[in-house]
Design a protein around this motif. Structure first.
Motif, mmCIF file in Angstrom:
data_model
loop_
_atom_site.group_PDB
_atom_site.id
_atom_site.type_symbol
_atom_site.label_atom_id
_atom_site.label_comp_id
_atom_site.label_asym_id
_atom_site.label_seq_id
_atom_site.Cartn_x
_atom_site.Cartn_y
_atom_site.Cartn_z
ATOM 1 N N LYS A 1 0.808 -1.208 0.000
ATOM 2 C CA LYS A 1 0.000 0.000 0.000
ATOM 3 C C LYS A 1 0.846 1.265 0.000
ATOM 4 C CE LYS A 1 -3.279 -2.851 -0.162
ATOM 5 N NZ LYS A 1 -2.363 -4.008 -0.072
ATOM 6 N N HIS B 1 -7.129 1.656 2.544
ATOM 7 C CA HIS B 1 -5.754 1.290 2.898
ATOM 8 C C HIS B 1 -4.762 2.221 2.197
ATOM 9 C CE1 HIS B 1 -7.164 -3.205 3.382
ATOM 10 N NE2 HIS B 1 -7.796 -2.381 4.197
ATOM 11 N N VAL B 2 -5.008 2.441 0.909
ATOM 12 C CA VAL B 2 -4.102 3.278 0.117
ATOM 13 C C VAL B 2 -4.175 4.730 0.574
ATOM 14 C CG1 VAL B 2 -3.503 4.046 -2.212
ATOM 15 C CG2 VAL B 2 -4.308 1.696 -1.849
ATOM 16 N N SER C 1 -2.284 5.079 3.795
ATOM 17 C CA SER C 1 -0.848 5.003 3.540
ATOM 18 C C SER C 1 -0.339 6.283 2.894
ATOM 19 C CB SER C 1 -0.543 3.787 2.654
ATOM 20 O OG SER C 1 0.845 3.610 2.523
ATOM 21 N N HIS D 1 -6.736 0.731 7.907
ATOM 22 C CA HIS D 1 -5.522 0.170 7.289
ATOM 23 C C HIS D 1 -5.181 -1.156 7.962
ATOM 24 C CE1 HIS D 1 -1.195 -0.273 6.422
ATOM 25 N NE2 HIS D 1 -1.406 0.509 5.372
ATOM 26 N N TRP E 1 -3.564 -7.209 -3.948
ATOM 27 C CA TRP E 1 -3.806 -6.229 -2.871
ATOM 28 C C TRP E 1 -3.836 -6.936 -1.517
ATOM 29 C CZ3 TRP E 1 -8.879 -4.611 -5.716
ATOM 30 C CH2 TRP E 1 -8.570 -3.941 -6.908
ATOM 31 N N ASP F 1 2.100 -4.779 4.500
ATOM 32 C CA ASP F 1 1.368 -3.578 4.923
ATOM 33 C C ASP F 1 1.309 -3.486 6.451
ATOM 34 O OD1 ASP F 1 0.851 -3.127 2.218
ATOM 35 O OD2 ASP F 1 -1.116 -4.087 2.292
#
Length: 291
Positions: free
Chosen positions: A84, A113-114, A117, A136, A219, A226
């Motif tokens: 991520k 999540h992205v 991040s 996240h 992902w 992650d």
């Protein structure tokens, strides 16, 4: 073909499709409206179309940019780079190309999540962060049960484990992603009709090929990294909004430890796909937060 970006965009006046090369991959994004830039990122098993109900509302006050992240829809599907923080770098390079120094950013599901991040890795480029129903990845994910808990009022998230497997899912599901997509919307929505048959066909069109299944599963396969990366992140200083339906409890638990300036909003009688089920409420919370 009625499910292509060119056809879908016709239902959203004043929005346009764009494509750009960043960080070694191609990103597709849909842009419309005027004002401060608001980046929005969809999640699994959706595409930019996940935001189609809220885009016109938000575009009344903001320049709305919905980005299909690496591996999604019409964006590139490279062999790697699905951590991520690297996908956040994709977004960072894209906004730089568009000439923005600072943006509001939000995401749903994997897109959340992205977005998180991005805020953690590029705080100087983040005005405000919006997390939609999903935190996240962190160490609590390792506590998810491998088997359904007998008698518990809990939806067993089997797809998190299934999507960790390499090669087998795409062999099984090529041309059959409608089975998974139908199951997820049936079980993760309260108001089933909020995602129409046409909506599901849009997502099936995007996910039915082997490379689409492989890249979307990537992902999930990046979660262990992650989680390790999350341990290095400092508390977020920018304003953060969490909007949750069925995921409100997870958002509350995670963001309370991750953000200093936090607002939480709960949408009652709503499942995971809050953009589809409660678009007006979701958009209202976003606009109030950004103002």
């Amino acid at each position: 073909m009625k499910y292509t970006d060119a056809e879908l965009i016709k239902s959203l006046p004043n929005f346009v499709n764009n494509y750009d090369e960043v960080n070694g991959t191609k990103l597709h994004y849909v842009k419309g409206g005027q004002g401060e830039p608001l980046i929005l990122i969809p999640g699994y098993p959706e595409t930019w179309w996940a935001y189609h109900k809220v885009m016109p509302i938000l575009a009344e006050k903001y320049c709305v940019i919905v980005i299909e992240m690496r591996g999604m829809g019409s964006s590139g599907k490279p062999a790697d780079g699905y951590e991520k923080n690297n996908m956040a770098k994709d977004i960072f390079e894209l906004i730089n190309k568009m000439g923005y120094e600072k943006v509001h950013i939000g995401g749903h599901d994997i897109g959340a999540h992205v977005a998180f991040s991005f805020a953690a890795n590029f705080p100087e480029s983040t005005s405000k962060l919006i997390m939609l129903d999903t935190p996240h990845p962190d160490q609590t994910m390792y506590q998810l049960p491998m088997l359904p808990v007998l008698g518990a009022n809990y939806l067993y998230p089997w797809w998190l484990a299934f999507n960790q497997v390499k090669e087998l899912p795409e062999d099984l599901l090529e041309g059959r992603m409608n089975i998974v997509i139908d199951w997820l919307f049936k079980n993760l929505l309260v108001e089933k009709s909020s995602v129409s048959n046409f909506d599901k066909e849009v997502y099936e069109f995007a996910y039915n090929k082997k490379d689409a299944i492989r890249s979307s599963n990537a992902w999930y396969q990046a979660f262990p990294q992650d989680i390790e990366d999350s341990k290095t992140y400092k508390k977020l200083n920018m304003p953060v909004l969490g909007i949750g339906g069925s995921g409100y409890g997870m958002l509350e638990m995670s963001l309370s430890n991750a953000a200093i300036d936090l607002q939480l909003k709960k949408i009652e009688e709503c499942g995971h796909f809050i953009l589809a089920e409660k678009p007006n409420e979701t958009a209202k919370f976003i606009v109030e937060f950004l103002e």
